[in-house]
Design a protein around this motif. Structure first.
Motif, mmCIF file in Angstrom:
data_model
loop_
_atom_site.group_PDB
_atom_site.id
_atom_site.type_symbol
_atom_site.label_atom_id
_atom_site.label_comp_id
_atom_site.label_asym_id
_atom_site.label_seq_id
_atom_site.Cartn_x
_atom_site.Cartn_y
_atom_site.Cartn_z
ATOM 1 N N UNK A 157 0.870 -1.172 0.000
ATOM 2 C CA UNK A 157 0.000 0.000 0.000
ATOM 3 C C UNK A 157 0.907 1.223 0.000
ATOM 4 N N UNK A 158 0.654 2.156 -0.918
ATOM 5 C CA UNK A 158 1.543 3.315 -0.994
ATOM 6 C C UNK A 158 0.782 4.584 -1.330
ATOM 7 N N UNK A 159 1.457 5.719 -1.086
ATOM 8 C CA UNK A 159 0.868 7.015 -1.417
ATOM 9 C C UNK A 159 1.964 7.890 -2.031
ATOM 10 N N UNK A 160 1.675 9.173 -2.176
ATOM 11 C CA UNK A 160 2.674 10.096 -2.712
ATOM 12 C C UNK A 160 3.083 9.747 -4.133
ATOM 13 N N UNK A 161 4.318 10.104 -4.466
ATOM 14 C CA UNK A 161 4.797 9.906 -5.836
ATOM 15 C C UNK A 161 4.796 8.440 -6.240
ATOM 16 N N UNK A 162 5.085 7.545 -5.285
ATOM 17 C CA UNK A 162 5.119 6.117 -5.632
ATOM 18 C C UNK A 162 3.743 5.635 -6.105
ATOM 19 N N UNK A 163 2.685 6.068 -5.408
ATOM 20 C CA UNK A 163 1.331 5.663 -5.807
ATOM 21 C C UNK A 163 1.014 6.168 -7.216
ATOM 22 N N UNK A 164 1.440 7.395 -7.508
ATOM 23 C CA UNK A 164 1.204 7.977 -8.835
ATOM 24 C C UNK A 164 2.007 7.212 -9.885
ATOM 25 N N UNK A 165 3.269 6.929 -9.552
ATOM 26 C CA UNK A 165 4.145 6.232 -10.510
ATOM 27 C C UNK A 165 3.625 4.827 -10.814
ATOM 28 N N UNK A 166 3.120 4.134 -9.793
ATOM 29 C CA UNK A 166 2.594 2.776 -10.034
ATOM 30 C C UNK A 166 1.387 2.855 -10.977
ATOM 31 N N UNK A 167 0.523 3.857 -10.769
ATOM 32 C CA UNK A 167 -0.644 4.004 -11.650
ATOM 33 C C UNK A 167 -0.206 4.350 -13.075
ATOM 34 N N UNK A 168 0.790 5.231 -13.192
ATOM 35 C CA UNK A 168 1.306 5.632 -14.511
ATOM 36 C C UNK A 168 1.936 4.433 -15.234
#
Ligand code: NI
Length: 190
Positions: free
Chosen positions: A123-134
């Motif tokens: 489970x992650x947030x911040x830039x990592x969460x965005x990068x995983x979605x991208x």
């Protein structure tokens, strides 16, 4: 090995990648190439289709922005839950020099296999969460520009076409120059 990163709208970037059935040495080789290519291009994430390999593999390293993060390789990543909303100005190594605001979930949970084939859930947030979605978008043939307005996307498409034409011309020129100096060398040798 550093591999060439395909530039959008390259047709391979629109294709859907295939699941990896067994995580083996060839998968680990691919992961290494992805990390090498990502770091060489100074990116925080890269997906296999971007180097022309249609397999469900992504790598991420958001540590420059998130010291608590770590380099991650994800095989067959699947986002299980999305929470909240965040807008972030995204770029992409396949769309050099461009950045646009994209809406993403703020917190996600992703399930994947690591380089050893072990299933992990993160489970992650911040830039990592965005990068995983991208990056998981890339595995479905979706680019960040597919999340913005048609007008903006078409302007970027025009700029990318121009960039590609310039790169092609440069390559041709370099090849012609190499040919010329080769024949010159041959003439001198006679
Ligand atoms: Ni990208």
């Amino acid at each position: 090995m550093v591999r060439e990163i395909l530039v959008w709208p390259h047709p391979v970037l629109k294709q859907k990648a295939e699941p990896v059935s067994v995580v083996d040495d060839s998968t680990r080789e691919l992961i290494k190439d992805l990390f090498d290519s990502m770091y060489a291009a100074d990116g925080v994430g890269l997906a296999a289709p971007q180097i022309g390999v249609l397999k469900n593999v992504i790598v991420l390293d958001t540590t420059p922005r998130q010291p608590e993060a770590r380099p991650l390789a994800m095989v067959n990543p699947e986002i299980l839950t999305y929470e909240g909303k965040v807008e972030y100005r995204e770029g992409c190594l396949s769309i050099p020099g461009e950045a646009e605001d994209v809406d993403r979930a703020a917190v996600i949970t992703v399930r994947f296999q690591d380089a050893e084939g072990q299933t992990q859930t993160l489970t992650c947030d911040g830039l990592l969460a965005i990068a995983v979605q991208h990056e998981t978008d890339h595995l479905k043939g979706t680019m960040f520009v597919d999340h913005i307005s048609t007008l903006k996307r078409e302007l970027i498409r025009k700029r990318m076409k121009k960039l590609q034409a310039a790169q092609e011309a440069e390559k041709k020129e370099a090849a012609a120059e190499a040919k010329k100096s080769k024949s010159r060398a041959r003439a001198e040798a006679r």
